[in-house]
Scaffold this motif. Structure first.
Motif, PDB file in Angstrom:
ATOM      1  N   LEU A  47       0.824  -1.205   0.000  1.00 37.09           N
ATOM      2  CA  LEU A  47       0.000   0.000   0.000  1.00 37.09           C
ATOM      3  C   LEU A  47       0.861   1.258   0.000  1.00 37.09           C
ATOM      4  O   LEU A  47       0.509   2.273  -0.607  1.00 37.09           O
ATOM      5  CB  LEU A  47      -0.912  -0.024   1.226  1.00 37.09           C
ATOM      6  CG  LEU A  47      -2.004   1.027   1.332  1.00 37.09           C
ATOM      7  CD1 LEU A  47      -3.073   0.802   0.277  1.00 37.09           C
ATOM      8  CD2 LEU A  47      -2.631   0.986   2.726  1.00 37.09           C
ATOM      9  N   LEU A  48       1.985   1.207   0.711  1.00 37.00           N
ATOM     10  CA  LEU A  48       2.867   2.363   0.837  1.00 37.00           C
ATOM     11  C   LEU A  48       3.986   2.368  -0.200  1.00 37.00           C
ATOM     12  O   LEU A  48       4.514   3.427  -0.543  1.00 37.00           O
ATOM     13  CB  LEU A  48       3.484   2.394   2.239  1.00 37.00           C
ATOM     14  CG  LEU A  48       2.492   2.500   3.405  1.00 37.00           C
ATOM     15  CD1 LEU A  48       3.216   2.321   4.730  1.00 37.00           C
ATOM     16  CD2 LEU A  48       1.769   3.821   3.363  1.00 37.00           C
ATOM     17  N   ALA A  49       4.330   1.190  -0.710  1.00 41.84           N
ATOM     18  CA  ALA A  49       5.474   1.080  -1.622  1.00 41.84           C
ATOM     19  C   ALA A  49       5.252   1.833  -2.924  1.00 41.84           C
ATOM     20  O   ALA A  49       6.218   2.172  -3.624  1.00 41.84           O
ATOM     21  CB  ALA A  49       5.769  -0.383  -1.898  1.00 41.84           C
ATOM     22  N   ALA A  50       4.006   2.104  -3.261  1.00 40.26           N
ATOM     23  CA  ALA A  50       3.738   2.867  -4.478  1.00 40.26           C
ATOM     24  C   ALA A  50       4.122   4.331  -4.339  1.00 40.26           C
ATOM     25  O   ALA A  50       4.242   5.040  -5.332  1.00 40.26           O
ATOM     26  CB  ALA A  50       2.252   2.757  -4.832  1.00 40.26           C
ATOM     27  N   HIS A  51       4.314   4.769  -3.092  1.00 37.19           N
ATOM     28  CA  HIS A  51       4.560   6.189  -2.845  1.00 37.19           C
ATOM     29  C   HIS A  51       5.959   6.486  -2.288  1.00 37.19           C
ATOM     30  O   HIS A  51       6.433   7.612  -2.393  1.00 37.19           O
ATOM     31  CB  HIS A  51       3.523   6.737  -1.854  1.00 37.19           C
ATOM     32  CG  HIS A  51       2.108   6.521  -2.271  1.00 37.19           C
ATOM     33  ND1 HIS A  51       1.474   7.330  -3.186  1.00 37.19           N
ATOM     34  CD2 HIS A  51       1.205   5.587  -1.900  1.00 37.19           C
ATOM     35  CE1 HIS A  51       0.228   6.909  -3.358  1.00 37.19           C
ATOM     36  NE2 HIS A  51       0.035   5.853  -2.592  1.00 37.19           N
ATOM     37  N   ALA A  52       6.610   5.494  -1.648  1.00 37.37           N
ATOM     38  CA  ALA A  52       7.884   5.751  -0.971  1.00 37.37           C
ATOM     39  C   ALA A  52       8.600   4.426  -0.714  1.00 37.37           C
ATOM     40  O   ALA A  52       7.982   3.359  -0.777  1.00 37.37           O
ATOM     41  CB  ALA A  52       7.640   6.482   0.354  1.00 37.37           C
ATOM     42  N   PRO A  53       9.911   4.474  -0.401  1.00 40.35           N
ATOM     43  CA  PRO A  53      10.612   3.246  -0.029  1.00 40.35           C
ATOM     44  C   PRO A  53      10.029   2.657   1.251  1.00 40.35           C
ATOM     45  O   PRO A  53       9.671   3.391   2.177  1.00 40.35           O
ATOM     46  CB  PRO A  53      12.059   3.714   0.192  1.00 40.35           C
ATOM     47  CG  PRO A  53      12.150   5.050  -0.438  1.00 40.35           C
ATOM     48  CD  PRO A  53      10.787   5.650  -0.403  1.00 40.35           C
TER      49      PRO A  53
END
Length: 330
Positions: A47-53
């Motif tokens: 869910l978060l990997a699309a936006h940041a490391p």
């Protein structure tokens, strides 16, 4: 609990179809280099990997070490792909699982406090969630149901509503002297312990226009509120009121108190959100842990569009950091 001198907080996933992923990654970018707290997210890494490391970690020690390079995640997997703006009740177990994990970490002393991303009460209720909202669920997880008190805070104002998420007609019928006293005591204790205010000043709002105008516009000020003021004064709390609600939030009057005790939800939240919507923070008092959250909702209508403002989440993280440090000092 800390990496170096930084407080480590647990930041929940919130509803994955809302703006939680966007504001989480924006907050990480703002805080990763230092000058504020670090956080670990119990949630879905994809869910978060699309936006940041992102880095999946096994424990909070790894989280603290990873924070400058990536968002540390304690894995709480979602059942399937998420479409921004389209909430799915199938995600409810992961949403509550994230909250459960964060609270357990705080109760164990492994993090300084919990910051919660927004959830949708409607979505959770469709999946069988039986609590009115976040606050009541947190109180149950902390084994203190009924002791929770909601505060909204920004640099210019703190407010505590005595009655919260109920219809206004029901709120008027539910208002009691005992509840005003309970909220006043809890607020004063929190201001001393978590906000570093040695002698907090509590201003109590009236219920009716002009605080009843001597009974002409209602007598709840005399029959319900005044006895509560007497009880709080007997406890040694510096309390004033009942104040006319239409004047007590002006700058001159706000300088005379540290928290405003309000009789119903909108009486408290309208002035605070008018003064500082972007910097407002929801704080749950009366828990054995520190909990803050942004003062906005899931914003499904703008999710995934790059329009979400992380200001309130950043304020919530920074206030949780400040409260953690004050509580340790106390």
């Amino acid at each position: 609990m800390e990496g170096g001198a930084r407080t480590l907080l647990a930041l929940t996933m919130g509803d994955p179809a809302g703006i939680g992923p966007e504001i989480t990654t924006a907050a990480w970018r703002a805080l990763r280099a230092g000058g504020g707290p670090a956080f670990v997210v119990p949630g879905d890494a994809a869910l978060l990997a699309a936006h940041a490391p992102v880095r999946i970690v096994a424990d909070v020690a790894q989280a603290a070490a990873a924070f400058t390079d990536a968002i540390p995640v304690l894995a709480v997997d979602l059942p399937g792909p998420v479409q921004p703006g389209r909430p799915d009740p199938a995600n409810a177990p992961a949403i509550t699982g994230s909250i459960d994990c964060a609270v357990a970490l705080a109760l164990a002393g492994q993090v300084g406090g919990v910051v919660t991303n927004p959830i949708s009460k409607l979505v959770l209720k469709r999946a069988g969630f039986r609590h009115p909202g976040h606050t009541e669920y947190l109180a149950e997880l902390c084994a203190v149901p009924g002791q929770e008190v909601m505060m909204l805070a920004c640099p210019e104002l703190r407010v505590v509503p005595v009655t919260i998420h109920m219809a206004l007609r029901r709120a008027l019928d539910s208002l009691t002297t005992a509840e005003i006293v309970r909220c006043g005591r809890t607020a004063a204790a929190a201001l001393r312990r978590d906000f570093g205010i040695a002698a907090p000043r509590v201003a109590v709002a009236g219920l009716n226009p002009h605080a009843g105008e001597g009974g002409v516009m209602g007598d709840e000020e005399r029959t319900i509120i005044a006895p509560a003021l007497d009880a709080l004064r007997a406890d040694g709390i510096a309390v004033s009121g009942p104040w006319p609600p239409d004047t007590m939030f002006t700058p001159l009057v706000r300088a005379r108190y540290d928290v405003a005790l309000c009789m119903y939800h909108d009486q408290a939240l309208i002035p605070l959100k008018t003064i500082d919507m972007a910097g407002g923070v929801n704080v749950t008092l009366g828990l054995p842990i520190i909990r803050t959250s942004p003062d906005h909702g899931t914003a499904f209508d703008i999710a995934g569009q790059g329009l979400a403002d992380p200001s309130s989440l950043l304020a919530a993280l920074r206030l949780a950091d400040e409260m953690t440090r004050n509580r340790r000092a106390a």
